[in-house]
Design an enzyme around this catalytic site. Structure first.
Site, PDB file in Angstrom:
ATOM      1  N   CYS A   1      42.704  51.750  53.129  1.00 33.50           N
ATOM      2  CA  CYS A   1      41.718  51.505  54.186  1.00 33.50           C
ATOM      3  C   CYS A   1      42.414  51.142  55.503  1.00 33.50           C
ATOM      4  O   CYS A   1      43.324  50.308  55.525  1.00 33.50           O
ATOM      5  CB  CYS A   1      40.770  50.383  53.789  1.00 33.50           C
TER       6      CYS A   1
ATOM      7  N   CYS B   1      32.803  50.080  51.828  1.00 34.95           N
ATOM      8  CA  CYS B   1      33.268  50.067  53.213  1.00 34.95           C
ATOM      9  C   CYS B   1      32.886  51.377  53.908  1.00 34.95           C
ATOM     10  O   CYS B   1      33.019  52.462  53.330  1.00 34.95           O
ATOM     11  CB  CYS B   1      34.787  49.896  53.225  1.00 34.95           C
TER      12      CYS B   1
ATOM     13  N   CYS C   1      36.674  53.409  55.002  1.00 35.00           N
ATOM     14  CA  CYS C   1      37.478  54.153  54.028  1.00 35.00           C
ATOM     15  C   CYS C   1      36.629  54.828  52.958  1.00 35.00           C
ATOM     16  O   CYS C   1      37.137  55.623  52.173  1.00 35.00           O
ATOM     17  CB  CYS C   1      38.511  53.231  53.375  1.00 35.00           C
TER      18      CYS C   1
ATOM     19  N   CYS D   1      34.348  36.166  19.652  1.00 37.23           N
ATOM     20  CA  CYS D   1      34.427  37.507  19.071  1.00 37.23           C
ATOM     21  C   CYS D   1      35.714  38.214  19.471  1.00 37.23           C
ATOM     22  O   CYS D   1      36.103  39.200  18.846  1.00 37.23           O
ATOM     23  CB  CYS D   1      33.195  38.328  19.457  1.00 37.23           C
TER      24      CYS D   1
END
Length: 348
Positions: free
Chosen positions: A40, A67, A70, A317
């Site tokens: 960017c 954005c 970009c 888990c």
């Protein structure tokens, strides 16, 4: 989110606009609320104001918007017209639930849109629109602002638009929740990324990573099963788990004392009980759990019960792996599962 130990590497790539990192990470800028690709051209934020994500969907679910410079939802060298039209349509009305007619109104072929988004971003257009809508709703949960403040800060032009968006995620308009059963939802920042906690004054009902696949459906099932409205806020169990998670990630705690509400079948609850018996730093296989329950042939049912757990980390888990030693699955992602096991073995 991506592992914190790689933040400096990614930040260096961001400063250098290193094209080799295109597609490997996306950066969310806390001060602007936008997320960008590594190259960017915009002014670079400080590292402390950055969050790094593996894909655009994670950034969207963390409430960041794409954005405009970009354009992280487009290919670096080409923005297909269909993608540009649809992304702009979502940004102009992010609470919309898309129908076939909506595509026709834009003269867009629905199947083409699905393929284009899936090919470039790893998710369909509908998944993108849902993630954006979910991110906006969660942003209000995170802030804990009043309804009107939340409405204005997220750019809704009308209070009805905000109420509709809130209702689609949480199941009730925020101003219609004074009576009846209510659960509260809060955003908790952790070392492995943001989590959502849902509970009442007595117990914790849900604790999941924000980017968990299917979280929106989990919340809806919880709401229907408890016949409750879910609104932004905190309760004593939520404050308790936030404190205990901080201690856990700092290596100061291995067990949790926050009261839990376990909404599952008797078999599921028996599996979850066995999970909580696994010592930190150790693992068990699905077969080990089924044998401990006296049902050695029920390992597939054990795996399903394991996946139905809605209280990540607290009901561990992540300590269940395949019999061959491989990690197996994990709702929060295998990178997080590997980190949690390493952390509990004293590696972090």
């Amino acid at each position: 989110m991506l592992p914190a130990e790689r933040y400096e590497e990614y930040y260096k790539a961001l400063l250098e606009k290193n094209t080799e990192y295109e597609g490997l990470f996306y950066v969310g800028v806390k001060t602007t609320g936008v997320f960008c690709r590594p190259t960017c051209p915009a002014r670079k934020p400080k590292l402390k104001n950055c969050e790094f994500f593996a894909n655009p969907q994670q950034a969207l679910l963390a409430s960041y918007r794409p954005c405009q410079r970009c354009r992280p939802l487009s290919h670096p060298n080409h923005v297909p017209e269909i993608v540009r039209v649809l992304v702009e349509a979502v940004e102009s009305n992010p609470e919309k639930r898309w129908t076939t007619q909506d595509f026709k109104n834009l003269s867009v072929d629905e199947s083409t849109a699905r393929r284009q988004f899936k090919k470039r971003f790893g998710m369909t257009f509908v998944e993108y629109a849902r993630a954006r809508r979910m991110g906006l709703a969660l942003k209000n949960i995170r802030s804990g602002k009043t309804v009107i403040d939340s409405q204005l800060s997220t750019g809704y032009e009308s209070s009805s638009g905000f109420r509709d968006a809130f209702s689609r995620i949480m199941g009730a308009a925020p101003t219609l929740l004074e009576d009846g059963k209510v659960l509260k939802a809060a955003w908790i920042d952790t070392r492995l990324g943001p989590m959502m906690a849902i509970g009442n004054d007595e117990a914790l009902y849900l604790l999941e990573f924000i980017d968990r696949r299917g979280l929106e459906r989990e919340i809806e099932r919880l709401r229907k099963r408890t016949k409750s409205a879910i609104i932004p806020g905190v309760t004593a169990p939520i404050l308790s788990i936030e404190r205990e998670l901080s201690e856990y990630f700092d290596g100061e705690r291995t067990t949790f004392n926050t009261p839990l509400a376990l909404l599952g079948s008797p078999f599921q609850q028996s599996v979850w009980g066995e999970l909580m018996k696994i010592p930190p730093g150790e693992t068990r296989s699905y077969l080990d759990i089924s044998v401990a329950l006296g049902k050695p042939t029920a390992f597939r049912a054990v795996a399903q019960a394991n996946g139905a757990n809605q209280l990540a980390i607290v009901i561990p888990c992540h300590r269940v792996i395949n019999a061959n030693g491989e990690l197996g699955g994990y709702g929060g992602g295998l990178t997080r599962k590997n980190w949690l096991l390493h952390h509990e073995q004293g590696g972090e």
